[in-house]
Motif scaffolding. Structure first.
Motif, PDB file in Angstrom:
ATOM      1  N   THR A1022       0.848  -1.185   0.000  1.00  0.00           N
ATOM      2  CA  THR A1022       0.000   0.000   0.000  1.00  0.00           C
ATOM      3  C   THR A1022       0.891   1.245   0.000  1.00  0.00           C
ATOM      4  OG1 THR A1022      -0.110  -0.021   2.421  1.00  0.00           O
ATOM      5  CG2 THR A1022      -1.868  -1.150   1.226  1.00  0.00           C
ATOM      6  N   THR A1023       0.256   2.386  -0.106  1.00  0.00           N
ATOM      7  CA  THR A1023       0.984   3.648  -0.222  1.00  0.00           C
ATOM      8  C   THR A1023       0.630   4.567   0.937  1.00  0.00           C
ATOM      9  OG1 THR A1023      -0.764   4.677  -1.531  1.00  0.00           O
ATOM     10  CG2 THR A1023       0.931   3.459  -2.730  1.00  0.00           C
ATOM     11  N   CYS A1024       1.394   5.648   1.053  1.00  0.00           N
ATOM     12  CA  CYS A1024       1.062   6.691   2.002  1.00  0.00           C
ATOM     13  C   CYS A1024       1.642   8.010   1.518  1.00  0.00           C
ATOM     14  CB  CYS A1024       1.567   6.368   3.407  1.00  0.00           C
ATOM     15  SG  CYS A1024       3.350   6.365   3.576  1.00  0.00           S
ATOM     16  N   GLY A1025       0.958   9.082   1.856  1.00  0.00           N
ATOM     17  CA  GLY A1025       1.428  10.422   1.515  1.00  0.00           C
ATOM     18  C   GLY A1025       1.105  10.859   0.106  1.00  0.00           C
ATOM     19  N   GLU A1026       0.217  10.141  -0.596  1.00  0.00           N
ATOM     20  CA  GLU A1026      -0.032  10.482  -1.999  1.00  0.00           C
ATOM     21  C   GLU A1026      -0.818  11.774  -2.173  1.00  0.00           C
ATOM     22  OE1 GLU A1026      -3.138   7.547  -0.580  1.00  0.00           O
ATOM     23  OE2 GLU A1026      -0.947   7.651  -0.581  1.00  0.00           O
ATOM     24  N   LEU A1027      -1.844  12.005  -1.326  1.00  0.00           N
ATOM     25  CA  LEU A1027      -2.684  13.181  -1.527  1.00  0.00           C
ATOM     26  C   LEU A1027      -1.916  14.489  -1.315  1.00  0.00           C
ATOM     27  CD1 LEU A1027      -5.405  14.469  -2.103  1.00  0.00           C
ATOM     28  CD2 LEU A1027      -6.007  14.156   0.312  1.00  0.00           C
ATOM     29  N   PRO A1028      -1.234  14.699  -0.179  1.00  0.00           N
ATOM     30  CA  PRO A1028      -0.466  15.947  -0.050  1.00  0.00           C
ATOM     31  C   PRO A1028       0.641  16.068  -1.095  1.00  0.00           C
ATOM     32  CG  PRO A1028      -0.733  14.879   2.082  1.00  0.00           C
ATOM     33  CD  PRO A1028      -1.158  13.893   1.057  1.00  0.00           C
ATOM     34  N   PHE A1029       1.205  14.914  -1.484  1.00  0.00           N
ATOM     35  CA  PHE A1029       2.303  14.962  -2.450  1.00  0.00           C
ATOM     36  C   PHE A1029       1.816  15.493  -3.802  1.00  0.00           C
ATOM     37  CE2 PHE A1029       4.829  12.914  -5.797  1.00  0.00           C
ATOM     38  CZ  PHE A1029       6.089  13.381  -5.475  1.00  0.00           C
ATOM     39  N   PHE A1030       0.727  14.936  -4.307  1.00  0.00           N
ATOM     40  CA  PHE A1030       0.263  15.340  -5.628  1.00  0.00           C
ATOM     41  C   PHE A1030      -0.471  16.682  -5.590  1.00  0.00           C
ATOM     42  CE2 PHE A1030       0.545  10.671  -6.334  1.00  0.00           C
ATOM     43  CZ  PHE A1030       1.504  10.707  -7.334  1.00  0.00           C
ATOM     44  N   SER A1031      -1.103  17.010  -4.466  1.00  0.00           N
ATOM     45  CA  SER A1031      -1.822  18.287  -4.378  1.00  0.00           C
ATOM     46  C   SER A1031      -0.939  19.416  -3.869  1.00  0.00           C
ATOM     47  CB  SER A1031      -3.030  18.132  -3.454  1.00  0.00           C
ATOM     48  OG  SER A1031      -2.614  17.801  -2.138  1.00  0.00           O
TER      49      SER A1031
END
Length: 1093
Positions: A1022-1031
C-alpha cells in the motif's frame, strides 16, 4: 524483513528465489495435513501474570461445593484478563507479506480460527512459552507444558519493534531537547510532537492546580455553612442599623420616597397577613383531627401552632438566610394528612389512656417530625446535594400532591358537614351527607370554591381571592344579622359558625400540652415511618419550588443549597419552639413581591403583624363562618387534584399517569405512606418498562460497511470485500439491564436463525461497548448465555471498547464470561480495546483461511480425481460444484464443498474469483483434468520480478490497467529506504517531500485534530502520503514505522524529472494517487461514521 512470529527448527534449510531477496524455508512446505485439513486448531490461553505448571493448578481451579447459583456466577479472579489485541498488528503485517509473495504462508498451529473451521476441539495442556524479542506473545512460540512468567503490564501495548518496544515513535527526537517529557507508547498515543508537548504541559499545570486546591482546607462543612448563613443575616441587620443612623436618609426627597415605599410595603404586609389568616383558618384549624373527641377542642391551638411556624420561618428568611428578600414562609400545608395519620396511630396505640397523655405524645411527634425534616434539609445543603434531589421522578411528587388534594376534599366535607371522626366509605356516611339537615352545609362551600375558581380564571389579579372572601364574610353577616336577625348562638348550633373557644384560652395554651412525663414511647416510635414519609415529601417539594420561585421573581443569584440550609434552620427552630414544618410558599411569595414586598423590611414587618394577630388570641375563631373555611379547603383540594390529574392528562406517559392515579387513590382512601411506597415501586416498574423499550443497540453494521482502517494489499482487499459480510458489528449504548438485554439477545438469535444464516452467513459478531455506561448482573449473565448460543453455531463473539478497570469490564469478569478456565465447548470471547482493532483481528482471521488454502501443498497423494475449479471461468455461487475425493484423501477443508456450510461456500466463491482476478487460478487448487498425484503450482504473475517493479505492480493492480512495460519506466525514479522501528517518516504540517510505497514492515498514520484523533495501519503493498504529495499541500497526518520497514520513496525532485521525461507515466501516477486517496477517504469516512453512531 520483519521478525517472524513463529519459531523455526534449527535444521530447517533455506533457499533464495531468483530475482528476489526473499528466503523460503523448506520447513514451511511441510505441514501436518491431517491437522490442517481437519481444522484441528486449538485455543490459546491468555497470558497470565504468574507461572503455572500443568501439574499444579492455581487456587482458582479448586472450588468448594456451592449450593447457590449466585455464588457460581459471581466470583473473583486471581489474575486480570488481558486484551486479545496482542499480536494482531504483527499478524496483519505477515498476512500482507503473504499476499505480496515476499513470504510463503505459515499456519499458526496453536491459534483457533472460526473462519477456518466450524468445529471446536480440545485445548492443549499448556499455552505457548516462546518469546519474540524478549516479549511473550499470544501469537508466537510453540506449545510447552508450562506458562512462562510475563513481567510486563497486564494490558499489552502494540509492539513497535525489537529495540524500541518500550519507546514511543518520538522518543529519539524528544530525548534531544525535551528529556523531561514522558511520551507514552500506547495505540492511542498521539504522534504529533508539538500538540503532545503543549497538552502535556497544560495537563501538568492543571494537575498542579488541582493539587494546590486539595492542599487547601475543605470548606464544605455544616458548621461553616451555618456560620456563613448567620453572618449574612447579621450583615443585613447591621445594614438596617446603619441606614437608620445615616443623615442622608432624612432629607425631604428621601422622606417622601420612604413614605411612598412605606405605603407600598404596608399594602404588601396587609395582603401577606390576610393570606396568613386565611391559611390559618383553613389548614391551621384542622392541624389536629377535630373529628376525634380527644382533639375536638384543639382547633384554636392548631391556629396558634400555625402562626408560630409562620413567624419562625418568616424571620429566618427575611433576616438573610434566604436569597429571596420578599419570600413568605408558612406552614407546609401538605403536612396535614401526615399529621392526622400520626394522631390516629397514637390514638390506636394509646387506647384507654388519659387524653392529656395522648395529646402530649401527639404534639411531641409533630415537633420531632419538624426537627427531623430540618436536619435532613441541613444535611442536604451542607453536602451540596440540592441538585441531586431534582433527579427524583417528578410524577411521584405530582402523585403526592394529588393525594393531598384528595385528602383536602375529604377534610373539607368533614369540616363543613361537622362529621365526627374520619370520613368512612359506607352507606351510613353517605346517608348522613345527603340528609336534609347536612347536605347544604358542605355543598355551599363547595359551590363557593367553584365560583372562586371561575373568577380566578376570568381575572388574573392577585386581589381576587382576598376580596372574594372578604365579600363572603361581609355578606354572611349581612344576611344573618341584618336580614334574618338571627342570634349567633343559634346559628353556631346549626353548624354555620365555629364553636367559640373556652373563656380565657390564651394564645400560648398549646405549650401546656407538653407533658413529657406522660409521653408513650411505643406510640411515639410507631409514628417514625410517617415522619420519614413527611420528610421525604418536603425533600422533593422544596428543591422544585425554590427554582420556580427564582424564575418567577427573576432572582439570578440563586443557590439551592443555601435555600436548603435556610429551610433546615427554620424547620429545626420551629420544632424546638413547639411548632411544625414550614417552607417558602411559592404562591404567597409571588403575590407578596408583586405588590411591593420585595424587601427584607417588608418580610420582618409581616412577621411582626403575624405576631400581633397570634397574641390577639383565638377568640376570633367563634365568629368565622364554617362555609368560608370549607370553601378555602375545597379550593386548594380541587386545585391540587386538577394539577395532578387534569393538567398531566395526555402530557405524560401512560404508565406515569397510572402511577399518579394509583397514588392519589391509595393516599386518599387507604394510607399516605403506603401510597408513596406504591408510587415509588410503580415508578421503578415504569422506568424499567420504558427503558427496555428504548433499544440498547445503537447501530448494527455488516462488515461490508464497518471495516478497519488498515491499508491492505489489493489482493487481500479484494478477498475481504467478498467475505467481509461474515463480520457483524453491533454497537451498544446506555445502561444495560435486565430489560434491555432481552432485545439484544433476540437480535443476535435472529442473526443465526437458519433462514437468515443461509442468506447472510456470519462468522464473527463484534459487540462494541464503547457507549455503554454500565451493566447489571442480569445483562452480564445474558452475554454469557449469548456466547454459548453463538458457539453452538460456531459464531465467534468478540467484545470491544471494554476496560477491565471500569464497572463494565468488572461486571463481565464477575460472571465468568472472560474466564479462560470455563466451559471448553464455549470458549470466552476475545476482548479488544477498540472497535478498529477488533475488526482488524476478524479480517485477519478471514485472510488466514484465504492464504492457507491458496498456499497449501498436499503432503499425501490424491487417490481419487480431485475437484476442478478452473473448468468453468464463469462460475457463480448458484452453480453446482463437482466434488471428488474423500475426507481422508484431501481433508475436511473449508474450501471443500463436501463439508461446505454457508460460510465455507461464500469463502470458496471469494477465493476462486480472487485467484482468478490475480491470474492464479491453479494456485494450490488441483485440476480434475489432470490425473497427476501432485497438484500443479503456478507461480504468481510478478513473483520473479525485481524490486521496485514488483511492488509497484502489486500495489497498482486494482487502480491501473497498465502493465509491467509501462511501469518499468518509474522504477529508476524510486529510492529504496529502510526505516528502523520508531522512525518518524513525516509529521503533520510538513511539506510533502515524497510519496511512499511500502514493501516490508508496518507504518502507522495518526490524525490528531481538534475534534478528535484516529489512526491507520499501513501494510506492505500500500501507499502513504499520496494526496499531499500530488496536491502540494501540507501533510495531514503523522507517519511512523511501528517495526523495521522498507519503503520506496518518490521525491519531489524525482517526480518533477519524471514529468519532464515520462509525461504519460507521471499523469497515470497522478490518477493512481487520486484513486488510492478516494478509496482511503471512503474507508475513513465509513469508519468515522460507524464509530460515532
Amino acid at each position: 524483513m520483519p521478525p517472524r512470529l513463529f519459531s523455526r527448527d534449527a535444521g530447517a534449510g533455506e533457499q533464495q528465489l531468483p530475482f528476489t531477496g526473499d528466503h523460503v524455508s523448506d520447513a514451511e512446505f511441510a505441514q501436518d495435513a491431517s491437522q490442517a485439513e481437519s481444522g484441528a486448531q486449538t485455543l490459546p490461553r491468555r497470558i497470565r501474570g504468574h507461572p503455572t505448571t500443568a501439574g499444579a493448578l492455581p487456587g482458582s481451579y479448586t472450588r468448594n461445593p456451592i449450593r447457590s447459583f449466585a455464588h457460581q456466577t459471581s466470583h473473583g479472579f486471581a489474575d486480570t484478563p488481558q486484551y486479545s489485541s496482542q499480536g494482531v498488528r504483527e499478524r496483519s503485517s505477515q498476512l500482507a507479506s503473504y499476499a505480496l509473495d515476499s513470504e510463503d504462508y505459515q499456519d499458526r498451529p496453536h491459534r483457533h480460527s472460526f473462519a477456518d473451521t466450524d468445529t471446536f476441539t480440545a485445548r492443549p495442556a499448556g499455552p505457548p512459552s516462546d518469546t519474540n524479542e524478549g516479549r511473550t506473545s499470544q501469537d508466537s512460540g510453540r506449545w510447552t507444558d508450562t506458562i512462562a512468567e510475563d513481567s510486563e503490564a497486564q494490558t499489552p501495548d502494540t509492539v513497535i519493534g525489537p529495540q524500541h518496544a518500550d519507546k514511543s515513535f518520538f522518543s529519539l527526537k524528544l530525548s534531544l531537547g525535551a528529556s523531561d517529557v514522558v511520551a507514552g507508547d500506547t495505540e492511542r498515543t498521539p504522534l504529533l510532537p508539538q500538540p503532545r508537548l503543549s497538552r502535556l504541559g497544560s495537563q501538568q499545570k492543571q494537575m498542579a492546580a488541582k493539587t494546590q486546591s486539595w492542599k487547601q482546607p475543605a470548606a464544605s462543612g455544616l458548621t461553616l455553612h451555618v456560620k456563613n448563613t448567620f453572618t449574612a443575616g447579621r450583615d443585613h441587620v447591621l445594614g438596617v442599623g446603619q441606614s437608620l443612623t445615616n443623615p442622608k436618609n432624612y432629607t425631604r426627597d428621601a422622606l417622601i420616597s420612604t413614605a411612598l415605599g412605606g405605603v407600598q410595603i404596608t399594602s404588601a404586609v396587609f395582603l401577606g397577613l390576610l393570606l396568613n389568616l386565611l391559611d390559618a383558618l383553613s389548614y391551621g384549624y384542622i392541624l389536629f383531627p377535630l373529628g376525634a373527641p380527644i382533639f375536638s377542642n384543639t382547633g384554636p391551638d392548631g391556629i396558634s401552632i400555625f402562626f408560630v411556624s409562620c413567624i419562625v420561618s418568616q424571620l429566618c428568611y427575611s433576616l438573610g438566610l434566604s436569597a429571596f428578600k420578599g419570600g413568605v414562609g408558612s406552614e407546609m400545608i401538605e403536612v396535614v394528612p401526615f399529621f392526622h395519620k400520626m394522631a390516629y396511630s397514637i390514638l390506636e396505640q394509646m387506647e384507654g389512656k388519659p387524653p392529656e397523655a395522648v395529646i402530649a405524645t401527639t404534639i411531641v411527634a409533630y415537633c420531632l417530625s419538624s426537627i427531623l425534616t430540618g436536619l435532613i434539609f441541613l444535611a442536604l445543603g451542607a453536602f451540596k446535594l440540592g441538585n441531586l434531589v431534582s433527579f427524583f421522578p417528578r410524577h411521584i411528587l405530582i402523585g403526592c400532591i394529588g393525594g393531598v388534594g384528595f385528602f383536602l376534599l375529604l377534610t373539607g366535607i368533614e369540616v363543613s358537614a361537622r362529621i365526627e371522626g374520619n370520613l368512612n366509605y359506607n352507606l351510613a356516611t353517605l346517608h348522613k351527607l345527603f340528609s336534609s339537615d347536612t347536605w347544604y352545609l358542605w355543598t355551599l362551600p363547595l359551590s363557593l370554591a367553584v365560583v372562586i375558581m371561575v373568577l380566578r380564571r376570568l381575572s388574573k389579579s392577585p386581589f381576587v381571592l382576598p376580596a372574594f372572601f372578604v365579600i363572603v364574610f361581609a355578606t354572611f353577616y349581612i344576611i344573618v344579622k341584618g336580614i334574618l336577625h338571627k342570634d349567633l348562638e343559634s346559628v353556631r348550633n346549626a353548624g354555620w359558625i365555629f364553636e367559640r373557644p373556652e373563656v380565657g384560652v390564651k394564645f400560648y395554651r398549646f405549650y401546656s400540652y407538653f407533658k413529657f412525663g406522660s409521653i408513650d414511647g411505643a406510640a411515639l416510635i410507631s409514628t417514625i415511618p410517617t415522619m420519614f414519609a413527611l420528610s421525604f415529601f418536603g425533600i422533593i417539594h422544596v428543591p422544585i419550588n425554590v427554582p420556580a420561585l427564582g424564575a418567577a421573581v427573576k432572582e439570578d443569584n440563586l443557590d439551592v443549597n443555601r435555600e436548603l440550609i435556610a429551610h433546615g434552620i427554620s424547620n429545626t427552630l420551629s420544632g424546638l419552639m413547639g411548632s411544625i414544618q414550614n417552607y417558602l410558599v411559592y404562591a404567597n411569595s409571588v403575590m407578596f413581591i408583586d405588590n411591593g414586598g420585595n424587601s427584607r423590611t417588608a418580610g420582618v414587618l409581616l412577621a411582626a403583624a403575624t405576631i400581633a394577630v397570634w397574641v390577639a388570641g383565638p377568640a376570633m375563631i367563634g365568629y368565622i363562618p364554617i362555609c368560608l373555611v370549607g370553601a378555602l379547603i375545597f379550593l386548594l383540594g380541587i386545585d391540587l387534584m386538577k394539577e395532578a390529574l387534569w393538567d398531566t392528562f395526555g402530557k405524560c406517559h401512560k404508565l406515569e399517569y397510572l402511577t399518579i392515579l394509583a397514588m392519589v387513590l391509595i393516599m386518599g382512601i387507604h394510607d399516605f405512606v403506603v401510597g408513596i411506597l406504591v408510587g415509588i415501586v410503580l415508578a421503578c416498574v415504569s422506568y424499567a418498562v420504558q427503558s427496555s423499550r428504548h433499544p440498547a443497540i445503537r447501530a448494527s453494521y455488516s462488515g461490508m460497511i464497518a471495516e478497519s482502517t488498515v491499508r491492505r494489499p489489493p489482493a487481500d482487499s479484494r478477498y475481504l470485500n467478498k467475505v467481509r459480510g461474515q463480520i457483524r458489528a453491533i454497537k451498544l449504548g446506555g445502561f444495560l439491564f435486565f430489560g434491555t438485554i432481552v432485545s439484544v439477545e433476540n437480535y443476535m438469535r435472529s442473526l443465526i436463525e437458519d433462514d437468515n444464516f443461509e442468506k447472510n452467513p456470519i462468522s464473527f459478531i463484534v459487540v462494541d461497548f464503547t457507549h455503554v455506561t454500565d451493566v447489571d448482573f442480569s445483562s452480564s449473565e445474558g452475554f454469557q448465555r449469548i456466547n454459548r448460543i453463538l458457539n453452538v453455531k460456531n459464531v465467534r463473539m468478540i467484545i470491544s471498547g471494554v476496560s477491565f478497570a471500569d464497572s463494565v469490564g468488572r461486571a463481565l469478569q464477575n460472571v465468568g464470561l472472560l474466564d479462560e478456565d470455563g466451559d471448553e465447548d464455549s470458549p470466552p470471547p476475545q476482548v479488544f480495546e477498540d472497535l478498529n482493532t477488533a475488526l482488524e483481528s476478524c479480517e485477519n482471521e478471514l485472510l488466514e483461511v484465504f492464504h492457507k488454502h491458496c498456499n497449501r501443498h498436499a503432503s499425501k497423494q490424491q487417490t481419487t480425481p480431485p475437484m476442478s475449479i478452473t473448468a468453468a471461468r464463469g462460475i457463480s455461487g448458484n452453480e453446482p460444484i463437482a466434488t471428488g475425493g474423500s475426507p481422508t484423501s484431501f481433508g475436511a477443508s473449508s474450501l471443500n464443498p463436501v463439508f461446505s456450510s454457508p460460510r465455507r461456500g461464500a469463502r470458496l466463491i471469494a477465493a476462486r474469483s480472487t485467484m482468478r482476478e490475480s491470474g492464479d487460478d491453479a494456485l494450490s487448487i488441483p485440476d480434475t483434468s489432470s490425473l497427476s498425484t501432485q497438484p500443479v503450482q503456478t507461480p504468481s504473475r510478478w513473483r520473479n520480478f525485481a524490486q521496485p517493479l514488483k511492488i509497484i505492480l502489486q500495489t497498482f493492480e486494482d487502480v491501473s490497467s497498465k502493465n509491467e512495460d509501462f511501469w518499468h519506466a518509474v522504477a529508476p525514479y524510486l529510492e529504496r529506504k529502510e526505516y528502523p522501528a520508531g522512525t518518524v517518516l513525516y509529521s503533520r504540517g510538513d511539506d510533502p517531500d515524497g510519496f511512499y510505497i511500502l514493501e516490508k514492515g508496518r507504518l502507522r498514520t495518526e490524525y490528531a485534530l481538534d475534534q478528535g484523533s484516529f489512526f491507520e495501519v499501513i501494510l506492505p503493498g500500500t501507499t502513504c502520503g499520496e494526496l499531499p504529495f500530488f496536491s502540494e499541500t501540507d501533510r495531514t497526518g503523522t507517519v511512523a514505522a511501528e517495526n523495521d520497514s522498507v519503503a520506496w520513496l518518490l521525491t519531489r525532485e524525482k517526480y518533477n524529472e519524471l514529468e519532464m521525461q515520462e509525461k504519460e507515466v507521471a499523469t497515470e501516477l497522478l490518477k493512481v494517487g487520486l484513486k488510492l486517496t478516494k478509496e482511503r477517504m471512503d474507508a475513513i469516512t465509513s469508519y468515522v461514521l460507524v464509530t460515532a453512531s
